[in-house]
Design a protein around this motif. Structure first.
Motif, PDB file in Angstrom:
ATOM      1  N   GLU A   1      61.267  17.862  45.226  1.00 20.53           N
ATOM      2  CA  GLU A   1      60.381  18.832  45.180  1.00 20.53           C
ATOM      3  C   GLU A   1      58.506  18.691  45.337  1.00 20.53           C
ATOM      4  N   LYS A   2      58.386  18.848  43.694  1.00 21.66           N
ATOM      5  CA  LYS A   2      56.976  18.985  42.689  1.00 21.66           C
ATOM      6  C   LYS A   2      56.778  17.080  43.849  1.00 21.66           C
ATOM      7  N   ASP A   3      56.652  16.205  43.708  1.00 19.84           N
ATOM      8  CA  ASP A   3      56.136  15.526  44.269  1.00 19.84           C
ATOM      9  C   ASP A   3      55.614  15.111  45.562  1.00 19.84           C
ATOM     10  N   LEU A   4      56.530  15.788  46.597  1.00 19.93           N
ATOM     11  CA  LEU A   4      56.338  15.921  47.460  1.00 19.93           C
ATOM     12  C   LEU A   4      54.968  16.529  47.994  1.00 19.93           C
ATOM     13  N   GLN A   5      54.857  17.780  47.383  1.00 15.91           N
ATOM     14  CA  GLN A   5      53.706  18.941  47.339  1.00 15.91           C
ATOM     15  C   GLN A   5      52.709  18.312  46.656  1.00 15.91           C
ATOM     16  N   ALA A   6      52.541  17.221  45.449  1.00 14.97           N
ATOM     17  CA  ALA A   6      52.035  16.631  45.427  1.00 14.97           C
ATOM     18  C   ALA A   6      51.280  16.037  46.855  1.00 14.97           C
ATOM     19  N   GLY A   7      52.042  14.847  47.080  1.00 15.07           N
ATOM     20  CA  GLY A   7      51.748  14.031  48.481  1.00 15.07           C
ATOM     21  C   GLY A   7      51.348  14.504  49.723  1.00 15.07           C
ATOM     22  N   THR A   8      51.042  15.765  49.301  1.00 14.59           N
ATOM     23  CA  THR A   8      50.873  16.509  50.279  1.00 14.59           C
ATOM     24  C   THR A   8      49.780  16.901  50.099  1.00 14.59           C
ATOM     25  N   LEU A   9      49.246  17.170  48.811  1.00 17.06           N
ATOM     26  CA  LEU A   9      47.912  17.767  48.593  1.00 17.06           C
ATOM     27  C   LEU A   9      47.192  16.667  48.510  1.00 17.06           C
ATOM     28  N   PHE A  10      47.507  15.866  48.032  1.00 13.42           N
ATOM     29  CA  PHE A  10      47.150  14.389  47.720  1.00 13.42           C
ATOM     30  C   PHE A  10      46.612  13.441  49.739  1.00 13.42           C
ATOM     31  N   GLY A  11      47.532  14.231  50.626  1.00 16.40           N
ATOM     32  CA  GLY A  11      47.100  13.933  51.687  1.00 16.40           C
ATOM     33  C   GLY A  11      46.118  14.459  52.510  1.00 16.40           C
ATOM     34  N   ASP A  12      45.816  15.840  51.921  1.00 21.38           N
ATOM     35  CA  ASP A  12      45.182  16.480  52.126  1.00 21.38           C
ATOM     36  C   ASP A  12      43.616  16.508  51.918  1.00 21.38           C
ATOM     37  N   GLU A  13      43.687  16.107  51.199  1.00 19.94           N
ATOM     38  CA  GLU A  13      42.175  15.613  50.273  1.00 19.94           C
ATOM     39  C   GLU A  13      41.586  14.017  51.103  1.00 19.94           C
TER      40      GLU A  13
END
Length: 301
Positions: free
Chosen positions: A288-300
């Protein structure tokens, strides 16, 4: 030159240091021992929320173990923080044609030693095991007694859709038992979209994939039941305890909902189930944390 020592402040600091050391030894661990042994290591006013279902009335053979109810209740009162909550899920056996009343006797005892009986809730099973009783309806529920140590500190109410959301009302009545009132003049116009859920909660027992992990235990909690209580009566980073950890559902749902936890379980066999479920919960949390980090990275990007 000698400096005056504030003895009370020194004792307070020492107590705080001891509490931190105790916390490190206890928190986020399963303790393979009688819950009285675990609680004996806890300082007063330590636990935010307890969610548990004790073995009762011999309805399940709990690997031959029994427990001293009154001692457990007293210790729970001691270790629970002011404003903290104990959720005690229990039912009754039928012996010689009469229900034992164990549930009510225990609830009254909790009240006698200082707890408030904050709410009497119902856990209704949508898929109860069919039973044939003469002149008796099929038992489909257990009690979920919600006890509080003083005034409840945390309540994050679960809300559901209002059937008549948006409807304009001309008049209605309601009962306020605390003030002996039955009518009101000011109404929500229009009716709000959401309302607080009632205190009868329905769950499927043992059929969901997440609950199948606990099939080695004779009476596992539904994961959703534990999750709903954890969300309702605690906040993130609070400390949740289960003195009869069983299959580890309280630990699992605490991990997944960002709470610290402590578990006591006297059966080594059940501890093996718990360890496996805890491992899977941490793996799920990591994904779940990896997915959230990936989403944040994608947003940037």
């Amino acid at each position: 030159m000698m400096r005056n020592v504030n003895v009370n402040e020194l004792q307070k600091q020492q107590s705080c240091q001891t509490s931190v050391m105790v916390s490190a030894d206890l928190i986020n661990k399963i303790h393979n021992e009688n819950c009285l042994e675990t609680m004996a290591k806890m300082p007063d006013n330590f636990i935010d929320l307890t969610v548990t279902s004790p073995p009762y009335d011999g309805l399940r053979t709990y690997n031959g173990y029994s427990f001293d109810f009154e001692s457990v209740a007293k210790e729970l009162y001691r270790v629970t923080k002011e404003g903290g909550v104990v959720v005690w899920v229990v039912g009754d056996a039928t012996v010689k044609g009469s229900e034992t009343g164990t549930s009510f006797k225990q609830a009254l005892y909790f009240n006698e030693i200082g707890f408030n009986l904050h709410d009497t809730m119902i856990f209704q099973k949508t898929n109860p095991i069919p039973q044939i009783y003469r002149k008796r309806y099929n038992g489909i529920f257990e009690y979920m007694f919600v006890f509080s140590k003083g005034k409840v500190k945390t309540h994050n109410p679960i809300k559901i859709d209002c059937l008549h959301a948006g409807l304009e009302l001309n008049g209605t009545t309601y009962k306020n038992y605390s003030k002996n009132e039955q009518t009101r003049e000011k109404l929500a116009k229009p009716v709000k979209d959401k309302k607080i859920k009632g205190n009868i909660w329905e769950y499927v027992v043992g059929k969901r994939r997440e609950d199948q992990e606990a099939k080695g235990h004779p009476a596992p909690f539904p994961c959703e039941l534990v999750k709903d209580h954890i969300i309702s009566w605690s906040n993130e980073n609070d400390l949740v305890y289960d003195p009869f950890m069983g299959s580890g559902t309280t630990a699992k749902m605490s991990i997944l909902n960002n709470r610290n936890w402590i578990g006591s379980e006297i059966s080594s066999e059940y501890c093996n189930i718990i360890e496996e479920r805890i491992k899977k919960a941490w793996e799920e949390k990591s994904k779940e944390k990896d997915l959230q980090a990936g989403t944040l990275f994608g947003d940037e990007m």
